[in-house]
Write a protein that holds these residues in place. Structure first.
Motif, PDB file in Angstrom:
ATOM      1  N   LEU A 223      -6.074  -4.368   3.184  1.00  0.00           N
ATOM      2  CA  LEU A 223      -4.990  -4.278   2.200  1.00  0.00           C
ATOM      3  C   LEU A 223      -4.257  -5.616   2.107  1.00  0.00           C
ATOM      4  O   LEU A 223      -4.151  -6.355   3.086  1.00  0.00           O
ATOM      5  CB  LEU A 223      -4.005  -3.182   2.595  1.00  0.00           C
ATOM      6  CG  LEU A 223      -4.533  -1.741   2.581  1.00  0.00           C
ATOM      7  CD1 LEU A 223      -3.440  -0.772   3.016  1.00  0.00           C
ATOM      8  CD2 LEU A 223      -5.044  -1.364   1.193  1.00  0.00           C
ATOM      9  N   ARG A 226       1.171  -7.497  -0.037  1.00  0.00           N
ATOM     10  CA  ARG A 226       2.037  -6.759  -0.971  1.00  0.00           C
ATOM     11  C   ARG A 226       1.856  -5.258  -0.814  1.00  0.00           C
ATOM     12  O   ARG A 226       2.831  -4.502  -0.758  1.00  0.00           O
ATOM     13  CB  ARG A 226       1.733  -7.198  -2.399  1.00  0.00           C
ATOM     14  CG  ARG A 226       2.568  -6.473  -3.456  1.00  0.00           C
ATOM     15  CD  ARG A 226       2.238  -6.987  -4.829  1.00  0.00           C
ATOM     16  NE  ARG A 226       3.005  -6.287  -5.844  1.00  0.00           N
ATOM     17  CZ  ARG A 226       2.895  -6.517  -7.157  1.00  0.00           C
ATOM     18  NH1 ARG A 226       2.048  -7.464  -7.584  1.00  0.00           N
ATOM     19  NH2 ARG A 226       3.619  -5.839  -8.019  1.00  0.00           N
ATOM     20  N   ASP A 227       0.603  -4.814  -0.738  1.00  0.00           N
ATOM     21  CA  ASP A 227       0.332  -3.378  -0.597  1.00  0.00           C
ATOM     22  C   ASP A 227       0.809  -2.846   0.752  1.00  0.00           C
ATOM     23  O   ASP A 227       1.344  -1.735   0.835  1.00  0.00           O
ATOM     24  CB  ASP A 227      -1.162  -3.099  -0.771  1.00  0.00           C
ATOM     25  CG  ASP A 227      -1.622  -3.262  -2.211  1.00  0.00           C
ATOM     26  OD1 ASP A 227      -0.761  -3.150  -3.117  1.00  0.00           O
ATOM     27  OD2 ASP A 227      -2.820  -3.500  -2.433  1.00  0.00           O
ATOM     28  N   ARG A 230       4.604  -2.564   0.547  1.00  0.00           N
ATOM     29  CA  ARG A 230       5.059  -1.501  -0.352  1.00  0.00           C
ATOM     30  C   ARG A 230       4.769  -0.123   0.217  1.00  0.00           C
ATOM     31  O   ARG A 230       5.600   0.784   0.126  1.00  0.00           O
ATOM     32  CB  ARG A 230       4.383  -1.659  -1.720  1.00  0.00           C
ATOM     33  CG  ARG A 230       4.791  -0.614  -2.754  1.00  0.00           C
ATOM     34  CD  ARG A 230       4.227  -0.979  -4.110  1.00  0.00           C
ATOM     35  NE  ARG A 230       2.776  -1.116  -4.076  1.00  0.00           N
ATOM     36  CZ  ARG A 230       1.937  -0.104  -4.239  1.00  0.00           C
ATOM     37  NH1 ARG A 230       2.396   1.133  -4.425  1.00  0.00           N
ATOM     38  NH2 ARG A 230       0.632  -0.303  -4.215  1.00  0.00           N
ATOM     39  N   LYS A 231       3.613   0.063   0.842  1.00  0.00           N
ATOM     40  CA  LYS A 231       3.195   1.386   1.288  1.00  0.00           C
ATOM     41  C   LYS A 231       3.605   1.707   2.728  1.00  0.00           C
ATOM     42  O   LYS A 231       3.789   2.881   3.068  1.00  0.00           O
ATOM     43  CB  LYS A 231       1.672   1.520   1.159  1.00  0.00           C
ATOM     44  CG  LYS A 231       1.169   1.455  -0.275  1.00  0.00           C
ATOM     45  CD  LYS A 231      -0.349   1.592  -0.322  1.00  0.00           C
ATOM     46  CE  LYS A 231      -0.879   1.535  -1.755  1.00  0.00           C
ATOM     47  NZ  LYS A 231      -2.356   1.655  -1.817  1.00  0.00           N
TER      48      LYS A 231
END
Length: 320
Positions: A223, A226-227, A230-231
């Protein structure tokens, strides 16, 4: 979640009850005669008796407490004695509260994004010159008292630059630009005080989240940064920041007396100080209780947001 909310509301009501007792006792334990302070040294016996009756000092403390509790729920604190003689107390409080809300919201709109961004950048650049610059700059700013920061801004920005307005609140009906000119310097002073604190809290929370097992696993799965943020990271990293902002809201509404005096801003803190100086107990009671209720609601809102961001936090917050 419902059980958690009910528990927090009950705790808030208990806190409010304790505060009501303290505020009720203020004129009873204050040195001297409260009625004499309000009416003046040359007041007639009839005037003193009328003021004493208005303050409710002829009643027992439990009766005074009941009347004050009724005032809170009916939003009726009678009239001001000396701050604005004859004016309804809540009219004064609403006006000051509106001014404070405008300054607080404008300040937070500047402070939160810049402080959180600074903390995130410091975390991603941990142990680099960027990290050290952000942390040390924040520490230097936060060591300056707010009223000193206000005086420095007046001296180095307001005096040489005509753009800034420093004489109280913007007049009613002013343009957005005029409002901005009046609010900018006080907001920058708030930023100087809180940037380092919030940035360090955000930095610490982000570093802890980045070094966690779930973050490493997410990166190993391919990943993007950013992902992952965010997650997996954002909710955990920003929880301490939410808690700090929530607990500071009450102070921002009623505790920025130094800044309000420096910039001659008619906020809630200034109103409370005037009430203390003039022994206007109805205004003092209403102002103190308003700040306390704002603090309790802000803290409750912060706890709810944290519980929503991470359900496991409800255990630490006292749900079970």
């Amino acid at each position: 979640m419902a059980r958690f909310i009910i528990r927090r509301l009950l705790l808030s009501l208990i806190t409010l009850g304790i505060l009501l007792i303290i505020v009720t006792l203020i004129p009873n334990i204050a040195p001297g005669d409260p009625a004499r302070k309000i009416a003046g040294g040359t007041a007639s016996p009839e005037r003193l008796a009328a003021v004493t009756e208005s303050l409710g000092l002829n009643d027992s403390v439990p009766t005074q407490l009941g009347k004050l509790a009724k005032s809170v729920f009916t939003l009726d604190f009678d009239e001001s004695f000396s701050v604005a003689a004859g004016e309804p107390v809540m009219s004064l409080v609403w006006t000051a509260l509106g001014n404070s809300a405008k300054l607080v919201l404008f300040s937070l709109a500047i402070v939160i994004p810049l402080s959180v961004l600074g903390g995130l950048v410091a975390a991603y650049k941990k142990d680099t010159w960027i990290d050290r610059t952000i942390v040390n700059t924040g520490l230097a700013f936060s060591s300056i008292p707010e009223f000193v920061a206000g005086v420095l801004l007046l001296a180095f920005l307001a005096v040489p630059i005509d753009f800034f307005k420093v004489q109280g609140n913007a007049p009613d009906g002013s343009s957005i630009l005029t409002q901005f000119q009046h609010l900018l310097l006080p907001a920058v002073a708030v930023l100087m005080v809180y940037f380092g604190y919030i940035a360090r809290i955000t930095r610490a929370g982000t570093i802890t989240a980045l070094e966690s097992d779930y973050a490493r696993t997410a990166f190993m799965r391919g990943l993007t940064t950013r992902d992952v943020f965010r997650k997996h990271i954002a909710r955990n990293a920003l929880q301490p920041t939410v808690a700090v902002v929530g607990t500071q809201l009450g102070y921002l509404f009623g505790g920025m007396v130094g800044l309000e005096i420096v910039f001659q801003y008619p906020g809630l803190g200034s109103l409370i100080i005037r009430a203390i100086d003039r022994a206007d107990y109805p205004v003092l009671r209403a102002g103190v209780l308003t700040v306390a209720i704002i603090y309790m609601l802000a803290t409750l809102a912060a706890d709810l947001v944290i519980a929503w961001m991470n359900p496991r936090a409800r255990l630490a917050l006292g749900e079970e």
